[in-house]
Structure formats: structure tokens, C-alpha cells
Design a protein around this motif. Structure first.
Motif, PDB file in Angstrom:
ATOM      1  N   PHE A  13       0.839  -1.203   0.000  1.00  0.00           N
ATOM      2  CA  PHE A  13       0.000   0.000   0.000  1.00  0.00           C
ATOM      3  C   PHE A  13       0.877   1.258   0.000  1.00  0.00           C
ATOM      4  N   ASP A  14       1.950   1.213   0.766  1.00  0.00           N
ATOM      5  CA  ASP A  14       2.803   2.400   0.929  1.00  0.00           C
ATOM      6  C   ASP A  14       3.696   2.671  -0.282  1.00  0.00           C
ATOM      7  N   VAL A  15       4.185   1.625  -0.953  1.00  0.00           N
ATOM      8  CA  VAL A  15       5.184   1.830  -2.011  1.00  0.00           C
ATOM      9  C   VAL A  15       4.601   1.777  -3.419  1.00  0.00           C
ATOM     10  N   SER A  16       3.301   1.562  -3.544  1.00  0.00           N
ATOM     11  CA  SER A  16       2.742   1.237  -4.854  1.00  0.00           C
ATOM     12  C   SER A  16       2.309   2.432  -5.677  1.00  0.00           C
ATOM     13  N   ASN A  17       2.340   3.657  -5.115  1.00  0.00           N
ATOM     14  CA  ASN A  17       1.818   4.822  -5.849  1.00  0.00           C
ATOM     15  C   ASN A  17       0.396   4.569  -6.344  1.00  0.00           C
ATOM     16  N   ASP A  18      -0.442   4.124  -5.413  1.00  0.00           N
ATOM     17  CA  ASP A  18      -1.865   3.862  -5.659  1.00  0.00           C
ATOM     18  C   ASP A  18      -2.109   2.622  -6.527  1.00  0.00           C
ATOM     19  N   GLY A  19      -1.079   1.804  -6.735  1.00  0.00           N
ATOM     20  CA  GLY A  19      -1.284   0.581  -7.504  1.00  0.00           C
ATOM     21  C   GLY A  19      -1.949  -0.529  -6.702  1.00  0.00           C
ATOM     22  N   PHE A  20      -1.716  -0.534  -5.381  1.00  0.00           N
ATOM     23  CA  PHE A  20      -2.290  -1.574  -4.526  1.00  0.00           C
ATOM     24  C   PHE A  20      -3.797  -1.382  -4.426  1.00  0.00           C
ATOM     25  N   GLN A  21      -4.546  -2.475  -4.577  1.00  0.00           N
ATOM     26  CA  GLN A  21      -6.003  -2.423  -4.503  1.00  0.00           C
ATOM     27  C   GLN A  21      -6.538  -3.677  -3.826  1.00  0.00           C
ATOM     28  N   TRP A  22      -7.744  -3.538  -3.286  1.00  0.00           N
ATOM     29  CA  TRP A  22      -8.465  -4.700  -2.757  1.00  0.00           C
ATOM     30  C   TRP A  22      -9.184  -5.391  -3.907  1.00  0.00           C
ATOM     31  N   GLN A  23      -9.175  -6.704  -3.892  1.00  0.00           N
ATOM     32  CA  GLN A  23      -9.912  -7.454  -4.900  1.00  0.00           C
ATOM     33  C   GLN A  23     -11.409  -7.217  -4.736  1.00  0.00           C
ATOM     34  N   LYS A  24     -12.121  -7.294  -5.821  1.00  0.00           N
ATOM     35  CA  LYS A  24     -13.571  -7.124  -5.809  1.00  0.00           C
ATOM     36  C   LYS A  24     -14.256  -8.485  -5.743  1.00  0.00           C
ATOM     37  N   PRO A  25     -15.515  -8.507  -5.281  1.00  0.00           N
ATOM     38  CA  PRO A  25     -16.245  -9.781  -5.249  1.00  0.00           C
ATOM     39  C   PRO A  25     -16.372 -10.343  -6.677  1.00  0.00           C
ATOM     40  N   PRO A  26     -16.668 -11.661  -6.787  1.00  0.00           N
ATOM     41  CA  PRO A  26     -17.071 -12.580  -5.721  1.00  0.00           C
ATOM     42  C   PRO A  26     -15.870 -13.283  -5.084  1.00  0.00           C
ATOM     43  N   TYR A  27     -16.137 -13.871  -3.932  1.00  0.00           N
ATOM     44  CA  TYR A  27     -15.155 -14.706  -3.255  1.00  0.00           C
ATOM     45  C   TYR A  27     -15.916 -15.793  -2.526  1.00  0.00           C
ATOM     46  N   GLU A  28     -15.630 -17.031  -2.859  1.00  0.00           N
ATOM     47  CA  GLU A  28     -16.314 -18.196  -2.280  1.00  0.00           C
ATOM     48  C   GLU A  28     -17.838 -18.003  -2.249  1.00  0.00           C
ATOM     49  N   TYR A  29     -18.352 -17.599  -3.423  1.00  0.00           N
ATOM     50  CA  TYR A  29     -19.790 -17.518  -3.664  1.00  0.00           C
ATOM     51  C   TYR A  29     -20.493 -16.418  -2.881  1.00  0.00           C
ATOM     52  N   ASP A  30     -19.744 -15.500  -2.306  1.00  0.00           N
ATOM     53  CA  ASP A  30     -20.317 -14.249  -1.799  1.00  0.00           C
ATOM     54  C   ASP A  30     -20.061 -13.211  -2.898  1.00  0.00           C
ATOM     55  N   PHE A  31     -21.141 -12.690  -3.473  1.00  0.00           N
ATOM     56  CA  PHE A  31     -21.030 -11.823  -4.641  1.00  0.00           C
ATOM     57  C   PHE A  31     -21.143 -10.342  -4.296  1.00  0.00           C
ATOM     58  N   THR A  32     -21.175 -10.016  -3.006  1.00  0.00           N
ATOM     59  CA  THR A  32     -21.352  -8.616  -2.626  1.00  0.00           C
ATOM     60  C   THR A  32     -20.268  -8.088  -1.694  1.00  0.00           C
ATOM     61  N   THR A  33     -19.688  -8.925  -0.844  1.00  0.00           N
ATOM     62  CA  THR A  33     -18.749  -8.466   0.179  1.00  0.00           C
ATOM     63  C   THR A  33     -17.326  -8.405  -0.365  1.00  0.00           C
ATOM     64  N   THR A  34     -16.601  -7.341  -0.050  1.00  0.00           N
ATOM     65  CA  THR A  34     -15.195  -7.241  -0.422  1.00  0.00           C
ATOM     66  C   THR A  34     -14.449  -8.454   0.142  1.00  0.00           C
ATOM     67  N   PRO A  35     -13.747  -9.228  -0.688  1.00  0.00           N
ATOM     68  CA  PRO A  35     -13.155 -10.494  -0.232  1.00  0.00           C
ATOM     69  C   PRO A  35     -12.279 -10.384   1.006  1.00  0.00           C
ATOM     70  N   ILE A  36     -11.474  -9.309   1.131  1.00  0.00           N
ATOM     71  CA  ILE A  36     -10.576  -9.217   2.291  1.00  0.00           C
ATOM     72  C   ILE A  36     -11.358  -9.195   3.590  1.00  0.00           C
ATOM     73  N   LYS A  37     -12.589  -8.692   3.553  1.00  0.00           N
ATOM     74  CA  LYS A  37     -13.405  -8.644   4.770  1.00  0.00           C
ATOM     75  C   LYS A  37     -13.838 -10.046   5.190  1.00  0.00           C
ATOM     76  N   LEU A  38     -14.122 -10.893   4.216  1.00  0.00           N
ATOM     77  CA  LEU A  38     -14.461 -12.279   4.531  1.00  0.00           C
ATOM     78  C   LEU A  38     -13.240 -13.059   4.988  1.00  0.00           C
ATOM     79  N   ILE A  39     -12.107 -12.789   4.345  1.00  0.00           N
ATOM     80  CA  ILE A  39     -10.891 -13.537   4.667  1.00  0.00           C
ATOM     81  C   ILE A  39     -10.411 -13.216   6.077  1.00  0.00           C
ATOM     82  N   VAL A  40     -10.305 -11.935   6.393  1.00  0.00           N
ATOM     83  CA  VAL A  40      -9.863 -11.538   7.734  1.00  0.00           C
ATOM     84  C   VAL A  40     -10.960 -11.775   8.757  1.00  0.00           C
ATOM     85  N   GLY A  41     -12.209 -11.641   8.320  1.00  0.00           N
ATOM     86  CA  GLY A  41     -13.325 -11.882   9.228  1.00  0.00           C
ATOM     87  C   GLY A  41     -13.842 -10.639   9.906  1.00  0.00           C
ATOM     88  N   SER A  42     -13.692  -9.470   9.237  1.00  0.00           N
ATOM     89  CA  SER A  42     -14.191  -8.218   9.800  1.00  0.00           C
ATOM     90  C   SER A  42     -14.495  -7.236   8.674  1.00  0.00           C
TER      91      SER A  42
END
Length: 400
Positions: free
Chosen positions: A327-356
């Protein structure tokens, strides 16, 4: 039938076939990693022990033979050529055994080599089998196996109640320190199915896979050796980012990088600024080009994680630092992946993975602190709750 002193539940059953005298007609949920130390597959051994009482086979995600690479790629039902038995896929149009699948069974035997991380669908599959058994009045038997990342250290926040998914159904942390049978008992506290466990003998919860003297058979295509397993409870979080986690290379979950990282050395230095020199590993500057998945055909700058001492690895904190550094060194290149993730088509995947649902704000802030209590949320309560389900004596504790 032991090697390295540890006898798995499958081998305990093989040495005492009378354990199955009350199991009736059985199905077996397993895959290619369900083997003895001499590589005898569970289906063959159980078929020899039960003979005509084994009437069906079941497979988890990636298939009964473990050939399917990607997430959200379903496997079909099939016929097992050596035995002629039906193979029912539990990563198909259904994630839970149907009434029809269980109709001819009295008992479902489960022999799966879990990897010690919440983000692995097999624990959800085990829970689904327990729910189906409760629904249909069937019996479940777990043949236990070692947790390859040990049974003492816990890492990563406990799943929040509003962040459930197929990679996180129950309030357990990322690195949970349970065996498959202990996890089943934990889940069954709220399910109430008829559950029996065939425990291991001589397993030391302080041990890691390399201490056991047992061969590693890839549990899924991107965990081909023990080294990625040791770091997986952290590096799996990169599935929720546009950083390559090494899929499409020969070192999945060990090669980390992206084209927007201009300097491998600068990236590693930023990681070390955040957490110092991470214990148990060496971060080597690396360039790589994935042949599939993220950044296919693009040259990525980043690093390779070399595992030096599995007992010292703190993969969760390391991966938090890797994400924040990108995030710090990417000059805005770093991004969160967009849904779907494991058949959840609405939630940002990192939120499901981390659990928050609050994870992105904690990782994006200039005040990011890998030692913030946010990242250890619920651990004390989890350890206390898990105590009554432990089959092997030890003290579980937060990895620091």
C-alpha cells in the motif's frame, strides 16, 4: 503402521477394525492426501477393512483426486474406477450432503488432512456433514490427523458474527491450532450430531509437519509442499488483494509481488520498517512472471519467503506488513480485490478472509500497527472455549 512416532486416526482404525462394528453401511469423505505413511490411500484401506459395507465416497473442494486449481470451480459427481463406488462432490451444486447421498448410509467417515488455517473450506465441509447427519439421523466418525502448523500457537483475529462465509462459519481465528477432530467437536457443540472420534496416538501439539517423519501429499494444488503450509495462515490473505500470492508459479504462497512494485529491495525494506526482521523466515528479493491467475504474463517485483524455522514463523503479522508495505510503495497501484469470493457476490473479499468489515480502514490508515488489539480480537475467549474440545493435552496461546 507408524512413522516418526505419530499414528493417525486412519492407522489406529486399521490396527483395530472392531472400532467399526457399530458403524453399519459407510461413506468415506477423503482425498489424495488421506494416506498412510507408506502412501496407502484411505479409500483402499477402508474398503479392505469394511468390504461391502463401504458404499459411497465423497470429495471436498478441488475434487476427490485434488486436481482442480481455482476457487469457485465446482467438481462434478463421478464413479470411482477402482471400486465402482459413487463419488459425491461436496463442492458442486451442493456444499452439504443431500438426503439422497446419505440415504444408504449409517455412518459417514471423514479423513481429511487440514492445514491449520480457517481459510480452507474443508472445515466448513466437515460442519456441513455434521449438519446433514443431524438432519438425517446419521453417525459421523472423524479419523484424526496432525495439524501441520502445530497445536499450541494461535494467530489472527476471531471471525466476527457478521462476516460469515464458506471460508469462515464459526468464531475461530485464522491460525486456530485445532486438529480436524477437535474442530469437528468445536462445531458440533452447536450442531448436536452423533459424532465419534478416532484420535491419533503420540502426536505432540508442539510439533510441526517436518518433525513428524511423515510424507506430505499436497492437500490442494497450491500447497504442494510443507513450506507454503507454514506461511499460508497469513499469505492466504493476499487473495483479497491485487498482490500476486504466487499462484501460477512454482512457489504458490511464497512468491509475493506485483508489477506496480518498482523495487524488490525497497519493498522488503518497507516491510522491515514495519515489523523488523520477521522471525523464522528470510525475505529474498525476487522477480517472477505468473503463467496464470493475477498478473498472468506480467513481470512482478517482490520477494520469496524462505522458511527457515517453522516454529518461529508468524505468518499473520508478516502478511499484514506485506500488505501495508505494498500500500505504501505502490503509488496507488495496490487495490483490494472485488467480489465474488467463495460464492459471496457482494462483500469485499478481504473482509471475509480476515473476518471483519472494518479491516480495510485498519490496514489503510497511516497509524497502522500490526500489534493493535484489532488483529487479536477474540483470541482469549476462543482459547477458553476451545479447551473443552482438545483431545491432546497442551496450553494454547497467542503467538507473539
Amino acid at each position: 503402521m507408524t512413522l516418526g512416532g505419530v499414528t493417525s486416526g486412519l492407522e489406529v482404525f486399521a490396527s483395530n477394525p472392531k472400532l467399526a462394528r457399530s458403524w453399519g453401511r459407510c461413506g468415506l469423505l477423503s482425498n489424495q492426501a488421506s494416506v498412510t505413511p507408506s502412501f496407502v490411500p484411505a479409500w483402499r484401506l477402508v474398503s479392505e477393512l469394511l468390504e461391502k459395507r463401504l458404499v459411497a465416497l465423497f470429495g471436498p473442494q478441488h475434487g476427490f483426486a485434488g486436481v482442480v486449481q481455482d476457487n469457485m470451480i465446482e467438481t462434478g459427481h463421478a464413479r470411482h474406477q477402482p471400486t465402482g463406488l459413487p463419488i459425491y462432490s461436496l463442492y458442486s451444486e451442493t456444499r452439504q450432503p443431500t438426503e439422497e447421498m446419505l440415504r444408504g448410509l449409517d455412518t459417514l467417515i471423514i479423513d481429511l488432512q487440514i492445514v491449520g488455517c480457517r481459510i480452507y473450506t474443508w472445515k466448513s465441509t466437515i460442519a456441513a456433514c455434521l449438519r446433514a447427519a443431524k438432519r438425517d439421523g446419521k453417525h459421523v466418525v472423524i479419523l484424526d490427523r496432525p495439524n501441520p502448523v502445530g497445536g499450541e500457537l494461535v494467530e489472527g483475529r476471531v471471525l466476527d458474527a457478521d462476516a460469515h462465509s464458506f471460508v469462515g462459519e464459526y468464531p475461530i481465528p485464522m491460525r486456530h491450532a485445532l486438529t480436524a477432530a477437535e474442530a469437528a467437536q468445536f462445531f458440533n457443540e452447536s450442531i448436536g450430531a452423533s459424532l465419534e472420534v478416532v484420535p491419533m496416538t503420540n502426536w505432540q501439539p508442539s510439533s510441526y509437519w517436518g518433525d513428524l517423519g511423515r510424507p506430505w501429499v499436497l492437500t490442494s494444488p497450491n500447497l504442494p509442499t510443507p513450506d507454503p503450509v507454514y506461511v499460508y495462515p497469513g499469505t492466504v490473505m493476499l487473495e483479497g488483494t491485487n498482490l500476486s500470492e504466487g499462484r501460477g508459479t512454482g512457489l504458490p504462497f511464497q512468491l509475493i509481488g506485483a508489477p506496480y512494485i518498482s523495487s524488490s529491495l525497497g519493498y522488503i525494506k518497507r516491510i522491515q520498517d514495519i515489523i523488523g526482521n520477521p522471525p523464522g523466515v528470510h525475505l529474498r528479493e525476487a522477480s517472477f512472471q505468473p503463467t496464470s491467475q493475477k498478473w498472468q504474463g506480467k513481470e512482478c517485483q517482490g520477494l520469496q519467503i524462505h522458511v527457515l524455522d517453522p516454529a518461529k514463523v508468524r505468518s499473520y503479522q508478516l502478511t499484514l506488513a506485506m500488505m501495508k508495505a505494498a500500500f505504501d510503495v505502490s503509488n496507488d497501484g495496490f487495490q483490494w480485490q472485488k467480489p465474488p469470493y467463495e460464492y459471496d457476490f457482494t462483500t469485499t473479499p478481504i473482509k471475509l478472509i480476515v473476518g471483519s468489515h472494518k479491516v480495510t480502514e485498519h490496514l489503510s490508515t497511516d497509524r497502522f500497527d500490526p500489534n493493535d488489539s484489532f488483529w487479536t480480537h477474540g483470541i482469549s475467549e476462543y482459547i477458553e472455549r476451545a479447551k473443552k474440545h482438545l483431545l491432546y493435552k497442551r496450553t494454547m496461546r497467542l503467538a507473539v
